[in-house]
Design an enzyme around this catalytic site. Structure first.
Site, PDB file in Angstrom:
ATOM      1  N   CYS A  92     -13.946  30.171  11.620  1.00 60.86           N
ATOM      2  CA  CYS A  92     -14.616  30.167  12.920  1.00 60.86           C
ATOM      3  C   CYS A  92     -14.829  28.745  13.423  1.00 60.86           C
ATOM      4  O   CYS A  92     -14.588  28.444  14.600  1.00 60.86           O
ATOM      5  CB  CYS A  92     -15.949  30.901  12.819  1.00 60.86           C
ATOM      6  N   CYS A 186     -22.392  36.182  10.825  1.00 60.34           N
ATOM      7  CA  CYS A 186     -22.979  36.674  12.075  1.00 60.34           C
ATOM      8  C   CYS A 186     -22.581  38.098  12.431  1.00 60.34           C
ATOM      9  O   CYS A 186     -23.371  38.830  13.030  1.00 60.34           O
ATOM     10  CB  CYS A 186     -22.638  35.725  13.222  1.00 60.34           C
TER      11      CYS A 186
END
Length: 338
Positions: A92, A186
């Site tokens: 990410c 997340c």
């Protein structure tokens, strides 16, 4: 100088924007919508807008869900299918936060970008944060070396306890100082198995073997295990704890052994990300986020590297990120363990 700050709705990114404004930068904020986790974004966006109004800065909402799905989520799911232990945050950071977001920043005419990560940049290299308990240099080690000149880490020389204390004194953002910190991946709602169950049947009983190949027990499905795990499988007649040494996805088998059998003195990596111009590095390696750095010799080989350790390492897991540091706690390179 115009700087885009990645705002999450948390105290770290909000205070980063405040510090940059106080330092004289022209600041614009951006919240990235990366996934569709129920109830995740609405409250965060409210906080981001509130911070933007308080600071008097423009804020944007950037939908990167499609790119996140292709570059982070799908590789995460497929890695477990292949028997690997993935590191989605490393992907990410490279592809989304310091990839797609930086491209967006440039369309706004920004000269640099900033995040609330706890890390520093020294002599053109990522360096461990002053607050060692919050250091995130490990997760940043996969980003492109070319972007480093355009990054600012406002919190690199600060301590989390001081950041929260400072925020608590500001009525407009005081609520951020007391909110629970996010420590999980997340997009994971409870456990990674719940994510995998949306795509695969992870409950697939199989056999457990020892290092000689002998069947010694049973397990619940190879995707439910990672290297070094010591629970969730049976070993006939075992009197000592056994650990997962190897995962064979094709056969739905795991190999287990005693703790000393976890030890390795060498491994190889793929996707070698070199922040230096050297093909050989005598340095220190971390094979997991919280692991102790081990002295090693790294030799670049094609797009990967071979790593020889001076002390043994336990639980070297394929798919995890190996990060190489110099004696000054600066990141020299990284690579995914093969």
């Amino acid at each position: 100088m115009k700087v885009l700050v990645a705002l999450s709705g948390g105290v770290d990114s909000s205070m980063s924007a405040k510090y940059l404004l106080e330092a004289g930068y022209s600041v614009v904020g951006c919240y990235m919508k990366l996934h569709s986790k129920p109830g995740y974004h609405e409250e965060n966006i409210r906080k981001v807008k509130k911070v933007g109004e308080f600071l008097g800065i423009e804020t944007h909402i950037l939908d990167l869900e499609e790119e996140f799905n292709a570059k982070v989520y799908e590789p995460f799911v497929n890695a477990y299918k292949e028997g690997l232990t993935p590191n989605p945050c490393a992907h990410c950071n490279k592809n989304i936060k310091f990839g797609a977001l930086w491209k967006f920043a440039q369309t706004l005419g920004c000269d640099k970008m900033a995040t609330g990560h706890y890390a520093r940049i020294e002599d053109g290299l990522i360096k461990v944060a002053s607050d060692l308990s919050k250091d995130q240099s490990y997760f940043l080690a996969n980003i492109s070396p070319e972007i480093l000149p355009y990054i600012i880490f406002p919190l690199g020389d600060k301590f989390k306890v001081d950041i929260k204390a400072a925020a608590a004194q500001i009525p407009q953002i005081a609520e951020l100082a007391s909110q629970k910190e996010s420590s999980e991946i997340c997009f994971v709602e409870t456990t990674y198995i719940d994510i995998l169950n949306k795509h695969f049947n992870t409950l697939m009983p199989g056999v457990v073997r020892d290092v000689s190949g002998k069947v010694v027990g049973k397990h619940d499905g190879y995707m439910r295990y990672t290297i070094g795990k010591r629970k969730g499988f049976s070993v006939d007649g075992a009197h000592s704890p056994h650990y997962v040494l190897k995962i064979d996805a094709a056969k739905n088998e795991i190999v287990v052994g005693l703790k000393d059998e976890l030890s390795s003195f060498s491994f190889t990596t793929t996707n070698f990300n070199n922040f230096t111009d050297k093909n050989e590095l005598e340095c220190f390696v971390k094979i997991r986020y919280r692991s102790t750095p081990i002295p090693c010799l790294v030799s670049k080989l094609d797009d990967g590297a071979t790593v020889k350790l001076k002390d043994n390492a336990g639980g070297v897991a394929s798919g995890q990120l190996a990060v190489f540091y110099d004696e000054f706690d600066r990141v020299l390179a990284s690579g995914f363990i093969r």
